[in-house]
Design a protein around this motif. Structure first.
Motif, mmCIF file in Angstrom:
data_model
loop_
_atom_site.group_PDB
_atom_site.id
_atom_site.type_symbol
_atom_site.label_atom_id
_atom_site.label_comp_id
_atom_site.label_asym_id
_atom_site.label_seq_id
_atom_site.Cartn_x
_atom_site.Cartn_y
_atom_site.Cartn_z
ATOM 1 N N VAL A 273 -6.409 9.400 4.747
ATOM 2 C CA VAL A 273 -7.691 8.713 4.558
ATOM 3 C C VAL A 273 -7.788 8.141 3.151
ATOM 4 O O VAL A 273 -7.474 8.810 2.162
ATOM 5 N N GLY A 274 -8.184 6.870 3.065
ATOM 6 C CA GLY A 274 -8.338 6.226 1.760
ATOM 7 C C GLY A 274 -8.991 4.875 1.942
ATOM 8 O O GLY A 274 -9.431 4.529 3.046
ATOM 9 N N ASP A 275 -9.005 4.078 0.858
ATOM 10 C CA ASP A 275 -9.691 2.783 0.903
ATOM 11 C C ASP A 275 -9.116 1.832 1.943
ATOM 12 O O ASP A 275 -9.811 0.960 2.448
ATOM 13 N N THR A 276 -7.824 1.966 2.242
ATOM 14 C CA THR A 276 -7.184 1.007 3.161
ATOM 15 C C THR A 276 -7.180 1.487 4.615
ATOM 16 O O THR A 276 -6.757 0.745 5.502
ATOM 17 N N SER A 277 -7.624 2.722 4.876
ATOM 18 C CA SER A 277 -7.402 3.313 6.205
ATOM 19 C C SER A 277 -8.456 2.868 7.216
ATOM 20 O O SER A 277 -9.294 3.649 7.659
ATOM 21 N N LEU A 278 -8.366 1.604 7.604
ATOM 22 C CA LEU A 278 -9.371 1.005 8.479
ATOM 23 C C LEU A 278 -9.031 1.141 9.962
ATOM 24 O O LEU A 278 -9.830 0.801 10.816
ATOM 25 N N ILE A 279 -7.818 1.576 10.252
ATOM 26 C CA ILE A 279 -7.421 1.703 11.662
ATOM 27 C C ILE A 279 -7.563 3.177 12.066
ATOM 28 O O ILE A 279 -6.833 4.037 11.571
ATOM 29 N N ASP A 280 -8.520 3.429 12.937
ATOM 30 C CA ASP A 280 -8.878 4.808 13.281
ATOM 31 C C ASP A 280 -8.052 5.296 14.479
ATOM 32 O O ASP A 280 -8.132 4.721 15.564
#
Ligand code: R5P
Length: 309
Positions: A273-280
């Motif tokens: 999990v971080g700023d780039t983790s947009l794909i769930d």
């Protein structure tokens, strides 16, 4: 019933699993003594049920001792089985002895975890020379593929994509993503000369000049694989690519370097999990958890699961 225990740093992802799967979350406390040793304390012990530790394994070394302590404690306190959800599984790239005298880390790490866990769920481990997890793990290990979720994200955000794998090992991921999008793909070749020194060779992309390049790799660590591929694309007259990694480790200043090298967009899955983790990918994890929770204790096996639309 399945009781979920989040190791430090995994609270957000564990909360998604609890919400989506209706599982019960329990507290786990880690106390660090002045000498650096860790004391694990289980707030509510498992009651003859599966106890599951959630621990993504980027930067694994400081995590592994507390994780093994927690697993042993849960078993001792009454868990029927102890499972591990490790969205990112470390040490899989060292699956052979590249130079004389080196450790073959993958099966050594696999033996450590297999001694304490009955089963393991993970997202796209770096399976290259190994065909499946059972070659490094003596537990019920199950792999979930992120390709459907990545394809879904690309279809919603990128017009006319050209999917590009930055090295031969990425062919498995890019071909899967491209197939699901019905998009063209090319796979580059890579020579690794050092931790932060790679050479990428890319041929056959000229016919796709009007497309938006989308680099897809399983791991972004130092970022140099992506950066070299980006340089090649620029020198071939392509626009800045979208960079997608299943696992965004971003060692040290990798993210800043990628932005400085001109990445148009950098997106990863929430295996880390971080700023780039947009794909769930939590829904896919919940689906796999339901399968493993309901299955009888099993020996080593490999089940590929893909639950995304
Ligand atoms: C290597 O085999 C992997 O698939 C990735 O390409 C690699 O881990 C990326 O590492 P880095 O970001 O340090 O170039």
């Amino acid at each position: 019933m399945t009781a979920l225990y989040a190791m430090p740093g995994n609270e957000l992802f564990t909360e998604l699993l609890i919400q989506r799967g209706g599982h019960v979350g329990h507290e786990l406390h880690l106390h660090q003594f002045p000498d650096g040793e860790t004391l694990v304390r289980v707030e509510s012990p498992p009651a003859h049920e599966d106890a599951v530790l959630v621990c993504t394994l980027d930067h694994p070394d400081p995590k592994i001792v507390p994780l093994l302590m927690a697993a042993a404690t849960l078993r001792e306190l009454g868990a029927t089985r102890v499972g591990l959800i490790a969205p990112y599984l470390a040490y899989m790239r060292q699956d052979t002895r590249f130079h004389a005298g080196e450790a073959i880390s993958a099966p050594i790490f696999g033996a450590l975890l297999s001694a304490r866990f009955d089963w393991l769920l993970t997202i796209d481990p770096h399976l290259h020379r190994y065909a499946n997890l059972a070659q490094a793990y003596a537990l019920d290990g199950r792999v979930i593929h992120a390709a459907p979720r990545i394809a879904q994200w690309i279809s919603q955000h990128v017009a006319s994509p050209l999917i590009i794998g930055p090295d031969g090992e990425s062919a498995q991921w890019v071909s899967d993503v491209a197939r699901q999008l019905d998009a063209p793909f090319v796979v580059a070749g890579k020579d690794r000369l050092g931790d932060r020194d790679v050479k990428v060779h890319l041929h056959g992309i000229d016919p796709w000049k009007g497309h938006t390049p989308v680099l897809v790799d399983d791991i972004i660590s130092s970022g140099h694989t992506m950066i070299e591929a980006m340089r090649l694309l620029a020198s071939n007259g392509f626009q800045s690519p979208v960079c997608i990694g299943v696992h965004g480790i971003f060692a040290q200043d990798a993210l800043e370097k990628l932005h400085a090298a001109g990445a148009d967009r950098i997106v990863t899955c929430n295996t880390i999990v971080g700023d780039t983790s947009l794909i769930d990918i939590s829904e896919d994890m919940v689906a796999a958890l339901a399968t493993v929770s309901s299955s009888a204790p099993a020996g080593p096996s490999e089940t590929a699961t893909a639950g995304a639309p």
